[in-house]
Enzyme design. Structure first.
Site, mmCIF file in Angstrom:
data_model
loop_
_atom_site.group_PDB
_atom_site.id
_atom_site.type_symbol
_atom_site.label_atom_id
_atom_site.label_comp_id
_atom_site.label_asym_id
_atom_site.label_seq_id
_atom_site.Cartn_x
_atom_site.Cartn_y
_atom_site.Cartn_z
ATOM 1 N N PHE A 138 0.885 -1.080 -0.032
ATOM 2 C CA PHE A 138 -0.089 -0.195 0.219
ATOM 3 C C PHE A 138 0.884 1.234 -0.140
ATOM 4 C CE2 PHE A 138 -2.254 3.460 1.500
ATOM 5 C CZ PHE A 138 -3.415 3.675 0.910
ATOM 6 N N ASP A 147 9.238 3.032 2.396
ATOM 7 C CA ASP A 147 8.017 3.715 2.337
ATOM 8 C C ASP A 147 7.812 3.739 3.892
ATOM 9 O OD1 ASP A 147 5.508 4.834 2.934
ATOM 10 O OD2 ASP A 147 4.535 4.084 1.105
ATOM 11 N N LYS A 201 2.076 11.295 7.077
ATOM 12 C CA LYS A 201 1.338 11.170 8.336
ATOM 13 C C LYS A 201 1.923 11.927 9.665
ATOM 14 C CE LYS A 201 -1.140 7.134 6.509
ATOM 15 N NZ LYS A 201 -0.705 6.156 5.665
HETATM 16 C C1 LIG Z 1 -1.094 6.279 4.149
HETATM 17 C C2 LIG Z 1 0.141 5.881 3.449
HETATM 18 C C3 LIG Z 1 0.565 6.145 2.233
HETATM 19 C C4 LIG Z 1 -0.293 7.208 1.574
HETATM 20 O O1 LIG Z 1 -0.478 8.451 2.199
HETATM 21 P P1 LIG Z 1 -1.652 9.644 1.821
HETATM 22 O O2 LIG Z 1 -1.339 10.824 2.766
HETATM 23 O O3 LIG Z 1 -2.742 8.980 2.449
HETATM 24 O O4 LIG Z 1 -1.391 9.857 0.446
HETATM 25 C C5 LIG Z 1 1.673 5.790 1.550
HETATM 26 N N1 LIG Z 1 2.109 4.599 1.986
HETATM 27 C C6 LIG Z 1 2.015 4.160 3.186
HETATM 28 C C7 LIG Z 1 2.763 2.895 3.641
HETATM 29 C C8 LIG Z 1 0.969 4.597 3.854
HETATM 30 O O5 LIG Z 1 0.570 4.079 5.144
#
Ligand SMILES: *Cc1c(COP(=O)(O)O)cnc(C)c1O
Length: 404
Positions: free
Chosen positions: A142, A227, A256
């Site tokens: 994700f 990520d 985040k």
């Molecule tokens: C939440 C998340 C994203 C995307 O972030 P958004 O601010 O919702 O675009 C990307 N990678 C990971 C691992 C995430 O948990």
């Protein structure tokens, strides 16, 4: 439900695109680990807006920084300098040990920016023939919701009927270093991966996986892009989840909690080589690096360190995990987690995780199901031992109920 609750929910349903299915609670206020609904009921937030509110709801110091900056200057665009961006760069670099920073807004934008940057690096530094760059990603990943990103998702819900998609991505299983070795070829520019797969249900790779991944990437001149949008900034009990494996990514993505939940702020962190390929006019964002975002992010990073939230995440995470492991319930298939990134996976026959989340709501805990059978638990990093025990008591009674 009172009339006001029905009204909010019905109005959302009437006017809003139905791309979410929220649990039936309408929140009106938050403070630390707690949130309150419109009727004044209090809940322990065990989702923390998918880890964006790691510092706790409405942290007073982040709030003060935001209000103070909002009074002075909010947006200049990058057409001009502002007096917050340099300080944000300096502080995020000092905290993470990175050399170059690219500020963006959402997490997905950071991922997209990293993809663009490593491709450019591949053509201009590694010498990959134009248009041939490949990026390896993992099954059940994700990384966000933009078109580029959903194109390499393996979840049919996420990508279904959104194509056609961009080429240049190769999918391998998560946690399988041999598969990575197999997939790398001379045109591979990067391996993009989550240290722990969050949305997939808090999937932790085998010990030693990332050590091998690091070696393979180095040996083949492939950029390791971690990520850490969800795992980063203390969530797993270390500043970055890569530290559990003693490795360093070439490119790290933050989002985040970078703003403590006040405002969308994300960043691509790297060495000079990758971000150094971007020249004026080749990438940008109107809001990326704006002074309000920078002031908020600076405060969000400061309180994380000053208030010992990372160590607390490690300590309370251990307490929470061992407490979850002590719960004897037929419904539980597996409990796993690192720091305060936890999950309870249920046996399929125990019923949908959503039912348990609704039962938890009735007991004053907000948690979120993921993929039918997993309950994700990720409270703010400011949670205390008493609050962990309070949550465990309620989780134990809920998980021993028959909700199949
Ligand atoms: C939440 C998340 C994203 C995307 O972030 P958004 O601010 O919702 O675009 C990307 N990678 C990971 C691992 C995430 O948990």
């Amino acid at each position: 439900m009172s009339a006001s609750v029905i009204d909010f929910v019905a109005t959302e349903a009437r006017f809003g695109a139905h791309n979410y299915e929220p649990i039936g609670v309408v929140l009106a206020r938050g403070e630390g680990v707690w949130v309150w609904d419109t009727e004044g009921n209090r809940y322990l937030d065990c989702l923390s807006a998918y880890s964006a509110v790691s510092q706790g709801h409405c942290h007073p110091k982040i709030l003060a920084a935001m209000v103070e900056q909002a009074h002075r200057l909010t947006l200049t665009s990058r057409a001009f300098h502002n007096d917050q961006l340099a300080l944000f760069y300096e502080e995020v670099a000092a905290l993470t040990g990175s050399h170059k920073v690219l500020p963006m807004n959402s997490g997905a934008e950071a991922v997209e920016s990293a993809i663009k940057s490593v491709r450019k690096w591949g053509y201009e530094v590694k010498g990959v023939p134009d248009g041939q760059a490949e990026i390896i990603v993992c099954a059940n990943n994700f990384h966000g919701r933009t078109l580029g990103i959903v194109g390499f998702s393996t979840d049919p819900e996420t990508r279904g009927h959104f194509g056609p998609f961009a080429p240049g991505f190769k999918v391998i299983p998560f946690g399988d270093a041999a598969a990575l070795k197999e997939a790398i070829n001379p045109n591979t520019v990067a391996f993009l991966v989550e240290p722990i797969q969050g949305e997939a249900g808090v999937v932790i790779p085998p010990a030693g996986y990332f050590t091998e991944v690091r070696e393979l990437c180095t040996a083949n001149n492939v950029m390791l892009v971690l990520d850490e949008i969800q795992t980063g900034l203390g969530r797993t009990g270390k500043l970055l989840a890569e530290q559990h494996e003693g490795i360093e990514a070439d490119v790290t993505l933050l989002g985040k909690a970078l703003s403590g939940g006040f405002y969308p702020v994300s960043a691509v962190l790297s060495n000079n080589e990758v971000l150094g390929t971007l020249r004026p006019g080749q990438h940008g964002s109107t809001f990326g690096g704006n002074p309000l975002a920078c002031a908020v992010a600076r405060a969000a990073m400061r309180v994380l360190v000053e208030e010992g939230m990372i160590d607390n995440a490690a300590r309370q995470g251990e307490r929470f995990l061992s407490g979850l492991k002590d719960i004897r319930a037929n419904a539980i298939r597996e409990v796993r987690g690192r720091g305060l990134m936890l999950a309870v996976e249920l046996h399929p026959e125990a019923g949908r995780a959503r039912r348990y989340c609704e039962a938890l709501q009735a007991k004053g805990i907000l948690a979120k199901d993921t993929h039918e059978h997993t309950i994700r638990i990720a409270p703010p990093l400011v949670i205390t031992s008493d609050q962990v025990d309070w949550a465990l008591e309620r989780l134990a009674t809920t998980l021993t109920q028959d909700l199949s």
